[in-house]
Design an enzyme around this catalytic site. Structure first.
Site, PDB file in Angstrom:
ATOM      1  N   ASP A  20       0.875  -1.236   0.106  1.00 40.76           N
ATOM      2  CA  ASP A  20       0.119   0.033   0.022  1.00 40.76           C
ATOM      3  C   ASP A  20       0.747   1.532   0.018  1.00 40.76           C
ATOM      4  O   ASP A  20       1.585   1.495   0.790  1.00 40.76           O
ATOM      5  CB  ASP A  20      -0.674  -0.006   1.301  1.00 40.76           C
ATOM      6  CG  ASP A  20      -1.649  -1.058   1.763  1.00 40.76           C
ATOM      7  OD1 ASP A  20      -1.551  -1.977   0.876  1.00 40.76           O
ATOM      8  OD2 ASP A  20      -2.007  -1.184   2.593  1.00 40.76           O
ATOM      9  N   GLU A 198     -10.322  -2.693   4.093  1.00 37.41           N
ATOM     10  CA  GLU A 198      -9.025  -2.177   4.408  1.00 37.41           C
ATOM     11  C   GLU A 198      -8.844  -0.778   3.890  1.00 37.41           C
ATOM     12  O   GLU A 198      -9.535  -0.251   2.693  1.00 37.41           O
ATOM     13  CB  GLU A 198      -7.941  -2.913   3.953  1.00 37.41           C
ATOM     14  CG  GLU A 198      -7.717  -4.557   4.391  1.00 37.41           C
ATOM     15  CD  GLU A 198      -6.786  -5.453   4.038  1.00 37.41           C
ATOM     16  OE1 GLU A 198      -6.068  -5.974   5.110  1.00 37.41           O
ATOM     17  OE2 GLU A 198      -6.416  -5.429   2.729  1.00 37.41           O
TER      18      GLU A 198
HETATM   19  C1  FRU Z   1      -3.695  -3.821   2.759  1.00 42.12           C
HETATM   20  C2  FRU Z   1      -3.010  -4.026   4.347  1.00 42.12           C
HETATM   21  C3  FRU Z   1      -3.637  -3.092   5.155  1.00 42.12           C
HETATM   22  C4  FRU Z   1      -2.248  -3.100   6.243  1.00 42.12           C
HETATM   23  C5  FRU Z   1      -1.146  -3.496   5.382  1.00 42.12           C
HETATM   24  C6  FRU Z   1      -0.080  -4.335   5.939  1.00 42.12           C
HETATM   25  O1  FRU Z   1      -3.113  -3.945   1.927  1.00 42.12           O
HETATM   26  O2  FRU Z   1      -3.418  -5.366   4.535  1.00 42.12           O
HETATM   27  O3  FRU Z   1      -4.775  -3.398   5.678  1.00 42.12           O
HETATM   28  O4  FRU Z   1      -2.258  -2.125   6.906  1.00 42.12           O
HETATM   29  O5  FRU Z   1      -1.765  -4.060   4.132  1.00 42.12           O
HETATM   30  O6  FRU Z   1       0.986  -4.425   5.079  1.00 42.12           O
END
Ligand code: FRU
Length: 434
Positions: A20, A198
């Site tokens: 992300d 998310e």
């Molecule tokens: C989304 C996610 C988020 C988390 C991060 C961990 O892709 O699963 O929810 O904060 O990646 O790398």
């Protein structure tokens, strides 16, 4: 040899894993992109915030890791705001501090193991170095899946949207100083709930062609996306400082109908412009993509606007910040027509075929013959999407940057992002119309 697969205008990490985008913020003429990274490898793990900057959203320079994992804490996704009025009291001198809210994912060595909570870090040197707050975490609800805080300024104070991922809920909080948070409301489940929720975002935009503004709530989904695997949906509605209320009948729309656009969030501090970047990959196969020396790319930065669609419902339009040195092509397909755009490597191999059919309003991207498609059974090779309602001809912009292809149809009302792994650069383009 995979160096030809590295995009030039889409950000990629030098030699590590990436997922992300985090903490997108514009400050003093510089765009900052923080990102989920593993500083020690090309697989997910040791989660930390990497850091890159750009003067124009097209040329990126990677810097040292901004927030590093520790034995007890992985640094999951979050956001950064410019604290212009120094509400946090963390500023030094006249310059406003940058304040990051991120998710602490506590590891087995920690007394808080099994929970995720929101922590604060700040920077007084324009984002290059960060200090963690001694009172961390600043917001805890004893939950194992409470994460991804996105903070923005509102007339009522600071507002945070985060998720209770497994419950498919967005939780909203308010603060005066970014340190003390009070619960405002909870949204969801609604729309697509097949995957965990998310990386939310919430922002207001004027509605072009309408007399008012509307609020957009963006939520990413771990699975159940439009092309299989992960994807991102958004709702349009109203936010009164406490509660987000979707427009009557709104059950969500896809932000991008391709397989490779996830966790898209917007920049803080860009004034009237709303600019988003997403992760150009998919949790169904991100760990297996055949670029052994780095993993994943971001999307191009996209300016988003809201426009009333044919059915009267506001819809997001996305326009990429577009360099002129990438292979790109604009197609205009008349009503009842069909155009096929084929991209190949020099020798004619590795065809990637985009078909736009306005007789049945379908768009198809066929990557089945384009290079490596066997690294994961979850990598869909033919991607199909319906065009939203429109009157007349259909304009389509296609942009190719090594292993990322972005398609923008109907002035950005529909976007489709897909990765491709050709054996040689795709540099030849042929169009056939019928
Ligand atoms: C989304 C996610 C988020 C988390 C991060 C961990 O892709 O699963 O929810 O904060 O990646 O790398």
């Amino acid at each position: 040899m995979t160096s030809h697969l590295r995009p030039t205008r889409h950000f990629t990490p030098r030699s590590t894993w990436m997922n992300d985008p985090n903490g997108l913020v514009f400050l003093d003429g510089v765009y900052h992109l923080f990102f989920q990274t593993n500083p020690e490898g090309v697989d997910w793990g040791n989660m930390s915030w990497g850091h890159a900057t750009s003067p124009d959203l097209l040329t990126w320079t990677e810097h040292d890791v901004a927030l590093r994992f520790s034995e007890q804490e992985a640094v999951f996704s979050g956001s950064v705001v410019v604290d212009h009025d120094n509400t946090s009291g963390l500023g030094e001198g006249d310059a406003p501090p940058l304040v990051a809210l991120y998710t602490s994912h506590y590891e087995p060595g920690s007394p808080r193991t099994g929970t995720q909570a929101q922590s604060l870090a700040w920077s007084t040197d324009g984002g290059m170095t960060w200090r963690r707050h001694p009172d961390n975490p600043v917001l805890c609800r004893q939950s194992a899946d409470f994460r991804d805080p996105k903070v923005f300024r509102h007339p009522t104070g600071w507002v945070m949207v985060a998720v209770e991922a497994v419950h498919r809920q967005v939780v909203l909080y308010r603060s005066d100083d970014l340190l003390d948070w009070e619960h405002l409301s909870t949204f969801g489940p609604l729309g697509s709930t097949e995957g965990i929720w998310e990386c939310p975002d919430l922002f207001e935009l004027p509605v072009e062609g309408g007399p008012r503004t509307a609020w957009v709530l963006v939520v990413s989904l771990g699975s159940g996306g439009p092309a299989g695997g992960s994807g991102t949906q958004y709702f349009v509605g109203d936010f009164d400082g406490r509660t987000f209320t979707p427009l009557p009948g709104d059950t969500g729309q896809w932000l991008d109908v391709g397989p490779d656009h996830y966790a898209a969030v917007s920049f803080d501090n860009t004034g009237d412009r709303r600019v988003m970047i997403g992760w150009a990959s998919n949790w169904a196969y991100a760990g297996r993509t055949p670029t052994p020396t780095w993993r994943s790319s971001m999307s191009l930065a996209r300016e988003v606007t809201l426009r009333s669609a044919a059915d009267g419902r506001p819809r997001l339009h996305q326009h990429p910040v577009l360099p002129d040195d990438l292979l790109q092509h604009r197609l205009v397909v008349p009503p009842g027509g069909r155009s096929t755009l084929t991209l190949t490597a020099d020798e004619g191999g590795d065809p990637l075929v985009l078909t736009v059919d306005t007789a049945d309003d379908r768009l198809t991207l066929d990557r089945s013959g384009c290079g490596d498609v066997t690294f994961s059974p979850a990598f869909p090779t033919v991607i199909e999407a319906s065009l939203p309602e429109h009157g007349g001809e259909v304009d389509v912009l296609v942009v190719v940057d090594a292993s990322v292809v972005e398609v923008y149809a109907l002035d950005g009302a529909l976007t489709l992002t897909a990765q491709v792994f050709p054996t040689a650069p795709l540099n030849t383009l042929r169009v056939e119309a019928s």
